[in-house]
Enzyme design. Structure first.
Site, mmCIF file in Angstrom:
data_model
loop_
_atom_site.group_PDB
_atom_site.id
_atom_site.type_symbol
_atom_site.label_atom_id
_atom_site.label_comp_id
_atom_site.label_asym_id
_atom_site.label_seq_id
_atom_site.Cartn_x
_atom_site.Cartn_y
_atom_site.Cartn_z
ATOM 1 N N HIS A 1 23.440 -29.442 4.229
ATOM 2 C CA HIS A 1 24.486 -29.715 5.216
ATOM 3 C C HIS A 1 24.030 -30.806 6.171
ATOM 4 O O HIS A 1 22.843 -30.947 6.449
ATOM 5 C CB HIS A 1 24.822 -28.451 6.009
ATOM 6 C CG HIS A 1 23.667 -27.912 6.811
ATOM 7 N ND1 HIS A 1 22.618 -27.222 6.235
ATOM 8 C CD2 HIS A 1 23.377 -27.975 8.136
ATOM 9 C CE1 HIS A 1 21.747 -26.872 7.170
ATOM 10 N NE2 HIS A 1 22.172 -27.319 8.340
ATOM 11 N N GLU B 1 0.780 -39.369 19.508
ATOM 12 C CA GLU B 1 2.181 -39.785 19.531
ATOM 13 C C GLU B 1 2.899 -39.223 20.760
ATOM 14 O O GLU B 1 3.674 -39.918 21.417
ATOM 15 C CB GLU B 1 2.892 -39.333 18.250
ATOM 16 C CG GLU B 1 2.518 -40.126 16.998
ATOM 17 C CD GLU B 1 1.183 -39.716 16.386
ATOM 18 O OE1 GLU B 1 0.579 -38.727 16.868
ATOM 19 O OE2 GLU B 1 0.732 -40.384 15.439
ATOM 20 N N ALA C 1 15.216 -28.056 9.170
ATOM 21 C CA ALA C 1 16.383 -27.402 8.576
ATOM 22 C C ALA C 1 16.185 -25.892 8.628
ATOM 23 O O ALA C 1 15.178 -25.383 8.149
ATOM 24 C CB ALA C 1 16.584 -27.861 7.132
#
Lengths: 362, 362
Positions: A187, A331, A181
Site C-alpha cells: 500500500h 547522520e 511498513a
C-alpha cells in the site's frame, strides 16, 4: 515473570493511549516541526525490546478483499460495475488511515506554554491499497495495475489540492518492516497537510538560487547533465529519466524525473505520462527487487507546495531510497550522510539489469 | 545455489572495494553534503538481504585486551604505568577508525564535473573504546570509569580543536545494531571534519535569531523554562540538567545540558563538571537500559563549530535519541518527525526510575 508483569503495568501508567488530536510542536532553536501523535502508539510495552514483533497475518489483514469493514469507509475505489462500496470487487481501494498523525477536523489554533508553542496537526492521512493481492508488491503486478496505482495517486492528489486549508500533499510508499511498513499488504500512503515541510524550503531555496544565477530550472539542467554524462543513468523512456543522483545519500538512491517541466505532480498528463511513469517505476523497483533480493525501501513523490508560486523553479519527481544502511549518530548529529556506494556503481548495476529485461522477450 | 554464486560475482564486478580517498559531494539543489566513502563498504553481497549478519564474536573482537594489534596504533591510552603502548594494561584506548569516511592526508582540492562538484573529505575518525570489558555498556561500568570516558572525550576534542584545517568535532555513541553499531564492544566515535555540518547552520541560525530578539542564550532560556515547567525534567545535579525537549523527535529523546553557559565542549571544567556529566549520563542511560530492556540508541555531543564566533549564541549539550521507531517515507520526504510518545510521559518515566535509584542505598 512478576517483574515483567510489573513493568507492563507501570508502562501503561506512564503512556495511556491518548485520544487527543495530534499536535505540531516546533523546536525553539532549529525551527524543526514535530507531529506528536500518541494515538499512533502501539501498546506501550512495544517499546521494551522483549516485545515480539507481530505482523498481521493474511487472514486478519485489513487490506485484503472480504475485510473491507476493518477499515474506515473508502474514499475512492476502482471496482467492478455494480459492486457495492466497501464490499469486494475492487482493484484499487483508498481509505483514511486509522492511525492518522494529522486530522482535518482540527482547528489549527496555536497554544502557547511560555516560549513553547504548539498547534493542531491539520491534514488528511490516507492509505492507497495497491491491489487485492496480499503478496504482490509492485514488481509482481501486471503493468496495467501499476498504471491504476498511478491513476489513484493523481486522483487523490488533485482532490486534496483543492482544499484551501492545506499546503502540501506527499505520496509515499514504505516497503518492508525495516523501512517502516507496519502492514505487509502492499500500500502507498498520502499525507495532505497544512504546512510546507522543511525539505521543501531547502529544495525551493536552492532551486530559486539556481534559477536566478543561471536562468533555468535546476532539475531540467540536472537531467541534461545526467544524460550527457551517462554514468548515473538507470533508464529512460519518452517521458521520464531515471538516474542515481550525483550526491546520493544511500546505496542505490534513485530518482525518477519527468522530462516535461511541471512543478506539480497534479499536472501529470494522463494520456502521455501515466503509462511511462508506471513503466519507469516498475522497471526500477523490479531491478532492485531481483538484483538485491527484495530489499526494504521508501519512495516519495516531491511536488511543489500547493500555494507556492514556483511554476518555473520547481519540477516534481520521485525519490527512491533503499534501506540498505542505518542512519546512526553521525547522520543524526550532523544532518550529513555517509554513502558507502558510488552512485555510478549502483546506476550501472540497475541499468544493466533493466537493459537485459527490456531487451529480452517477455 | 548457482544463482547465488552468480549474483555474488556480478555484484563484485559492480562494486570493487575502492581505496580512493573519501569524497564529499554536494547536492546541487538543496546544498546537502554527502560523504562517499566506498572503503567503508562491507562485502558488496551484504546488500542482498540473504546475507547473514555477522557480529564479531568476543575472541576476534579488535577492541578486546590482547587484540591491540588488530587496530591501527593507539593515539591515546590511559594505562598502567610501565605497560607498553599497544599492549594490554589499558582502561581507555583510542585508535584511528579503520574504515574512515574522512582522511587527514587528503588535499581538499575541489574537482568539478560540469555543474557537479566534489572534494576530498578531510578529517580524522577515531574509536574511543569505553573499557576493556566486551560486555559492559555504560550502565554497567563503575562511575569512575564513566568519568574516564568523559576525560577521553575532552582530551581528544581539545587535541583536534587545535588543528587549523578542521571546522568541527563531533563525538558520538551508537548502541546496538539497529542504531548502527557494527561492533558489540562498547565504544564511542569521534569525527573531526573540515566543514560545518548542516544541523549546526539550523541551530546557529535559530540561536542567533533568539539572541537578537530576546537578548539571551536560547539554550539557557530553554533550561530555565524547563525547570519552571518541571514536566519534562528527567534529572538535575549541580552542573547539568537532563530533560526531554519540548519538540522531541522520537520516543524518549533526552538532552543533557550544562548549567554553565559555554559554547564548546572543549571548555568542560574538569574539576567542577566532569563528575557531574558522568553522573547525569550514566543515570540516564541506566534508566533507559533497565526501564526499556536495553534498547538501541544514539547519542552525540553538539558543540560549537571550531571557528565560529558564537560564544554568546551557542551552548554545548548532549542529545540522546533511542531507536524505538523507524524513520520512514514521511520523515525522509518531509524532514519532519512523527513522535508517538509525548515527551512529558517519557520524562516522567525516566525521572521516576532515577529518583528510585538515587534515593535508595546502593
Amino acid at each position: 515473570m512478576q517483574t515483567l508483569r510489573h513493568n507492563e503495568t507501570s508502562l501503561f501508567a506512564y503512556f495511556p493511549r491518548s485520544f487527543a488530536l495530534p499536535q505540531l510542536r516546533q523546536d525553539l532553536i532549529t525551527g524543526r516541526w514535530v507531529a506528536v501523535a500518541t494515538e499512533r502508539a502501539r501498546r506501550p510495552d512495544s517499546f521494551t525490546q522483549a516485545a515480539k514483533e507481530a505482523v498481521a497475518a493474511r487472514d486478519v489483514c485489513p487490506f485484503c478483499p472480504g475485510h473491507e469493514s476493518m477499515t474506515p469507509p473508502e474514499v475512492l475505489a476502482y471496482r467492478a460495475p455494480g459492486s457495492p462500496a466497501n464490499g469486494e470487487g475492487w482493484w484499487i481501494r483508498v481509505v483514511p488511515n486509522l492511525y492518522a498523525a494529522f486530522r482535518l477536523e482540527a482547528d489549527g489554533q496555536e497554544r502557547r506554554e511560555g516560549r513553547f508553542s504548539q498547534r493542531d496537526a491539520i491534514g488528511a492521512c490516507e492509505v492507497l491499497i495497491s491491489s487485492p493481492d496480499h503478496r504482490a508488491p509492485t514488481p509482481l503486478l501486471p503493468r496495467r495495475q501499476v498504471e491504476e496505482i498511478v491513476q489513484s495517486y493523481v486522483d487523490r492528489y488533485r482532490h486534496h489540492a483543492q482544499n484551501p486549508a492545506l499546503e502540501h500533499v506527499l505520496i509515499l510508499y514504505n516497503h518492508g518492516r525495516p523501512a517502516g511498513a507496519s502492514l505487509e499488504h502492499p500500500h502507498s500512503q498520502l499525507y495532505a497537510i497544512n504546512l510546507v515541510p522543511p525539505t521543501f524550503n531547502d529544495e525551493l531555496g536552492g532551486a530559486r538560487r539556481f534559477l536566478d544565477a543561471q536562468a533555468g530550472c535546476a532539475f531540467c539542467r540536472t537531467m541534461e547533465d545526467e544524460r550527457a554524462a551517462g554514468s548515473r543513468i538507470v533508464f529512460e523512456n519518452d517521458a521520464f529519466v531515471v538516474f542515481a543522483p550525483f550526491a546520493a545519500r544511500t546505496p542505490f538512491e534513485t530518482w525518477i524525473m519527468p522530462r516535461r517541466h511541471r512543478a506539480s505532480f497534479g499536472e501529470l498528463d494522463l494520456s502521455s505520462e501515466k503509462a511511462a511513469f508506471a513503466e519507469a517505476l516498475q522497471l526500477t523497483l523490479t531491478a532492485l527487487h531481483e538484483g538485491l533480493n527484495d530489499p526494504p525501501f521508501n519512495y516519495y513523490i516531491h511536488s511543489a507546495p500547493l500555494k507556492a508560486s514556483v511554476d518555473r523553479d520547481y519540477h516534481w519527481h520521485l525519490e527512491l531510497i533503499p534501506k540498505l544502511s542505518t542512519a546512526a549518530g553521525f547522520e543524526l548529529g550532523t544532518g550529513m550522510w555517509i554513502n558507502v556506494v558510488k552512485p555510478e556503481d549502483s546506476a550501472a548495476f540497475l541499468r544493466d539489469r533493466i537493459q537485459k529485461k527490456v531487451g529480452q522477450p517477455a
